[in-house]
Design a protein around this motif. Sequence first.
Motif, PDB file in Angstrom:
ATOM      1  N   ALA A 117      54.905  52.644  31.707  1.00 47.99           N
ATOM      2  CA  ALA A 117      55.398  53.999  31.447  1.00 47.99           C
ATOM      3  C   ALA A 117      55.478  54.197  29.936  1.00 47.99           C
ATOM      4  O   ALA A 117      55.571  53.234  29.170  1.00 47.99           O
ATOM      5  CB  ALA A 117      56.760  54.213  32.094  1.00 47.99           C
ATOM      6  N   PHE A 118      55.464  55.452  29.507  1.00 46.60           N
ATOM      7  CA  PHE A 118      55.348  55.815  28.095  1.00 46.60           C
ATOM      8  C   PHE A 118      56.557  56.657  27.711  1.00 46.60           C
ATOM      9  O   PHE A 118      56.888  57.630  28.397  1.00 46.60           O
ATOM     10  CB  PHE A 118      54.049  56.616  27.936  1.00 46.60           C
ATOM     11  CG  PHE A 118      53.597  56.871  26.527  1.00 46.60           C
ATOM     12  CD1 PHE A 118      53.947  56.046  25.476  1.00 46.60           C
ATOM     13  CD2 PHE A 118      52.772  57.958  26.255  1.00 46.60           C
ATOM     14  CE1 PHE A 118      53.503  56.287  24.190  1.00 46.60           C
ATOM     15  CE2 PHE A 118      52.315  58.219  24.977  1.00 46.60           C
ATOM     16  CZ  PHE A 118      52.683  57.381  23.943  1.00 46.60           C
ATOM     17  N   LEU A 119      57.233  56.282  26.621  1.00 48.69           N
ATOM     18  CA  LEU A 119      58.395  57.040  26.158  1.00 48.69           C
ATOM     19  C   LEU A 119      58.250  57.345  24.677  1.00 48.69           C
ATOM     20  O   LEU A 119      57.948  56.457  23.880  1.00 48.69           O
ATOM     21  CB  LEU A 119      59.690  56.268  26.411  1.00 48.69           C
ATOM     22  CG  LEU A 119      60.988  57.058  26.197  1.00 48.69           C
ATOM     23  CD1 LEU A 119      62.069  56.598  27.171  1.00 48.69           C
ATOM     24  CD2 LEU A 119      61.515  56.932  24.767  1.00 48.69           C
ATOM     25  N   LYS A 120      58.456  58.598  24.320  1.00 49.84           N
ATOM     26  CA  LYS A 120      58.377  59.026  22.928  1.00 49.84           C
ATOM     27  C   LYS A 120      59.748  59.490  22.441  1.00 49.84           C
ATOM     28  O   LYS A 120      60.416  60.296  23.100  1.00 49.84           O
ATOM     29  CB  LYS A 120      57.378  60.182  22.783  1.00 49.84           C
ATOM     30  CG  LYS A 120      55.921  59.748  22.722  1.00 49.84           C
ATOM     31  CD  LYS A 120      55.573  59.129  21.379  1.00 49.84           C
ATOM     32  CE  LYS A 120      54.084  58.905  21.216  1.00 49.84           C
ATOM     33  NZ  LYS A 120      53.752  58.291  19.904  1.00 49.84           N
ATOM     34  N   LEU A 121      60.153  58.985  21.277  1.00 49.92           N
ATOM     35  CA  LEU A 121      61.385  59.439  20.637  1.00 49.92           C
ATOM     36  C   LEU A 121      61.104  60.782  19.972  1.00 49.92           C
ATOM     37  O   LEU A 121      60.263  60.881  19.078  1.00 49.92           O
ATOM     38  CB  LEU A 121      61.849  58.423  19.595  1.00 49.92           C
ATOM     39  CG  LEU A 121      61.992  56.975  20.072  1.00 49.92           C
ATOM     40  CD1 LEU A 121      62.477  56.091  18.927  1.00 49.92           C
ATOM     41  CD2 LEU A 121      62.930  56.876  21.255  1.00 49.92           C
ATOM     42  N   ASN A 122      61.816  61.819  20.399  1.00 49.37           N
ATOM     43  CA  ASN A 122      61.481  63.175  19.971  1.00 49.37           C
ATOM     44  C   ASN A 122      62.730  63.970  19.590  1.00 49.37           C
ATOM     45  O   ASN A 122      62.808  65.169  19.814  1.00 49.37           O
ATOM     46  CB  ASN A 122      60.714  63.900  21.094  1.00 49.37           C
ATOM     47  CG  ASN A 122      60.095  65.198  20.636  1.00 49.37           C
ATOM     48  OD1 ASN A 122      59.349  65.222  19.658  1.00 49.37           O
ATOM     49  ND2 ASN A 122      60.401  66.284  21.325  1.00 49.37           N
ATOM     50  N   GLY A 123      63.700  63.291  18.989  1.00 47.92           N
ATOM     51  CA  GLY A 123      64.950  63.972  18.663  1.00 47.92           C
ATOM     52  C   GLY A 123      65.012  64.551  17.271  1.00 47.92           C
ATOM     53  O   GLY A 123      65.953  65.266  16.930  1.00 47.92           O
ATOM     54  N   GLY A 124      63.983  64.270  16.436  1.00 47.57           N
ATOM     55  CA  GLY A 124      64.054  64.661  15.034  1.00 47.57           C
ATOM     56  C   GLY A 124      63.622  66.089  14.769  1.00 47.57           C
ATOM     57  O   GLY A 124      62.697  66.606  15.398  1.00 47.57           O
ATOM     58  N   LEU A 125      64.308  66.716  13.808  1.00 45.87           N
ATOM     59  CA  LEU A 125      63.991  68.087  13.417  1.00 45.87           C
ATOM     60  C   LEU A 125      63.059  68.162  12.216  1.00 45.87           C
ATOM     61  O   LEU A 125      62.621  69.248  11.844  1.00 45.87           O
ATOM     62  CB  LEU A 125      65.274  68.856  13.077  1.00 45.87           C
ATOM     63  CG  LEU A 125      66.232  69.142  14.224  1.00 45.87           C
ATOM     64  CD1 LEU A 125      67.462  69.861  13.693  1.00 45.87           C
ATOM     65  CD2 LEU A 125      65.561  69.979  15.293  1.00 45.87           C
ATOM     66  N   GLY A 126      62.783  67.056  11.592  1.00 47.33           N
ATOM     67  CA  GLY A 126      61.943  67.110  10.402  1.00 47.33           C
ATOM     68  C   GLY A 126      62.630  67.785   9.235  1.00 47.33           C
ATOM     69  O   GLY A 126      62.000  68.509   8.461  1.00 47.33           O
ATOM     70  N   THR A 127      63.945  67.540   9.110  1.00 41.08           N
ATOM     71  CA  THR A 127      64.699  68.183   8.028  1.00 41.08           C
ATOM     72  C   THR A 127      64.224  67.737   6.654  1.00 41.08           C
ATOM     73  O   THR A 127      64.386  68.470   5.679  1.00 41.08           O
ATOM     74  CB  THR A 127      66.203  67.880   8.168  1.00 41.08           C
ATOM     75  OG1 THR A 127      66.388  66.455   8.282  1.00 41.08           O
ATOM     76  CG2 THR A 127      66.773  68.552   9.405  1.00 41.08           C
ATOM     77  N   SER A 128      63.611  66.541   6.566  1.00 41.26           N
ATOM     78  CA  SER A 128      63.108  66.078   5.269  1.00 41.26           C
ATOM     79  C   SER A 128      61.977  66.963   4.760  1.00 41.26           C
ATOM     80  O   SER A 128      61.654  66.952   3.573  1.00 41.26           O
ATOM     81  CB  SER A 128      62.627  64.626   5.366  1.00 41.26           C
ATOM     82  OG  SER A 128      61.546  64.516   6.276  1.00 41.26           O
ATOM     83  N   MET A 129      61.371  67.743   5.663  1.00 40.37           N
ATOM     84  CA  MET A 129      60.320  68.677   5.270  1.00 40.37           C
ATOM     85  C   MET A 129      60.784  70.130   5.381  1.00 40.37           C
ATOM     86  O   MET A 129      59.971  71.051   5.353  1.00 40.37           O
ATOM     87  CB  MET A 129      59.070  68.460   6.126  1.00 40.37           C
ATOM     88  CG  MET A 129      58.386  67.129   5.880  1.00 40.37           C
ATOM     89  SD  MET A 129      56.764  67.002   6.692  1.00 40.37           S
ATOM     90  CE  MET A 129      57.262  66.776   8.386  1.00 40.37           C
ATOM     91  N   GLY A 130      62.090  70.308   5.551  1.00 39.13           N
ATOM     92  CA  GLY A 130      62.624  71.659   5.606  1.00 39.13           C
ATOM     93  C   GLY A 130      62.439  72.349   6.942  1.00 39.13           C
ATOM     94  O   GLY A 130      62.553  73.576   7.035  1.00 39.13           O
ATOM     95  N   LEU A 131      62.182  71.580   8.003  1.00 42.66           N
ATOM     96  CA  LEU A 131      62.007  72.169   9.327  1.00 42.66           C
ATOM     97  C   LEU A 131      63.359  72.381   9.995  1.00 42.66           C
ATOM     98  O   LEU A 131      64.292  71.602   9.799  1.00 42.66           O
ATOM     99  CB  LEU A 131      61.155  71.255  10.212  1.00 42.66           C
ATOM    100  CG  LEU A 131      59.703  71.034   9.797  1.00 42.66           C
ATOM    101  CD1 LEU A 131      59.060  69.986  10.693  1.00 42.66           C
ATOM    102  CD2 LEU A 131      58.923  72.331   9.875  1.00 42.66           C
TER     103      LEU A 131
END
Length: 475
Positions: free
Chosen positions: A75-89
């Motif tokens: 099975a495949f799991l991706k960590l997807n909790g980040g907002l990319g704030t380091s790039m201003g997202l």
Amino acid sequence: MADAFERSEHKMREHGMSDTAIAQFEHLYEVWSNEESTSWIREEEVEPITDIPSFHDVYETINHEKAVDAFAKTAFLKLNGGLGTSMGLDYAKSLLPVRRHKAKPMRFLDIILGQVVTARKRLGVALPLTLMDSFRTSRDTMAAVAKDRHFEQKDVPVEIIQHVEPKIDVATGEPVTWETNPDLEWCPPGHGDLYSTLWESGLLDILEEQGYRYLFISNSDNLGARPSRTLAQHFENTGAPFMIEVARRTQADRKGGHIVRDVVTGRLMLREMTQVADEDRADAMDIHKHPFFNTNNIWVRIDVLRKKLAEYNGVLPLPVIRNYKTVDPTDPTSTKVVQLETAMGAAVNLFHGSICVEVDRMRFLPVKTTDDLFIMRSDRFHLTDSYEMEDGDYHFPNVTLDKRFYKNIRDFEERFPYGVPSIAAAASFEVQGDWTFGRNVSLFGDARLKDEGHPSYVPNGEYVGPQGIEPDEWL
């Protein structure tokens, strides 16, 4: 500090956090408040890792027909909790367009889904995908998944939600208050939170009931970490409970976490630079002494992980990382806080018989800054019909863009309105100052643009080299 923690516990309960989330935070808080001096992983306590099998060694030795059987149990799991704030997202980083494919803008998430669907069709496997989202990425991400006409999944949850915890006021040990923006009072507990989230969600039970034995975990901003039947077969062949994909450190990686071995237990350890005492930093940053870093691509046996989590009631005793910041990252005068975190890879030390496998940079293509995004959008890459990011040798020029003008994605997009320049002939690229680029600009050698003291422009079709924009008579 007991009263201070009780205030954090009360705040978490008011926020609707579970007993497991609170128990995990209590572990982090107790370590932070009571064991500051024992948090270091000292150089004399570890030994370097030097002899690790490579992906190429593995590829030459496995049975490729049998590999599909191991892959079918993965099975495949991706960590997807980040907002990319380091790039201003202010939205999920996985929804940021990376490049085009057949004239269509492709986001991280589109490419991930494409990789999964392609593997399912090509190999005839189910390959369930689960995203570990945060409260701030869930809605937009799930809306995007629902719109994908080719991706479908019924029996395994597509999403689990990671926990949040309060930021701690360094001066008082209490949960910080920031009335200007109460959302900034909270933070994720690091990607080590994955384990308690898995425990609480019941995902491991669901996977095991349906016959899956292995879980492959990676970051959503690393498009190189695609599903691999070669590594699935290798993992099965070894019988190991836990496997980390590692890569060789370069000078650019010298300040990052690296893999070592505990001299007492003989087990592998992940040592982050925040766990290195000042007097050990030179050794820890020596890429020849400690040559391997953790890519955060991790393989784990589901049954073993379930037993380990049950042993600790869902909260693994991972080393605590102290991340000192201000409550508002954009305001250096705001209250000083500590974010208490754990690293997913640190669990390697809890499993007897854990192993590493060395992979090339083709499996480690993270995008943390707009410098990284510049490379991913460049002509060094080709996005194949199998949604693989291909490059000739995966050795990329060092790109340094002036943070004053390119750090935030909006500023970045404005200065590359026609796409990033060609870097096929570039050894490195440095931009100082405020430059906007025209169409079909090409870089070569150690390309450099100096700060002109005012907004500047690179015209269409120009070449940029060590001396800046090259005069026509030089070409």
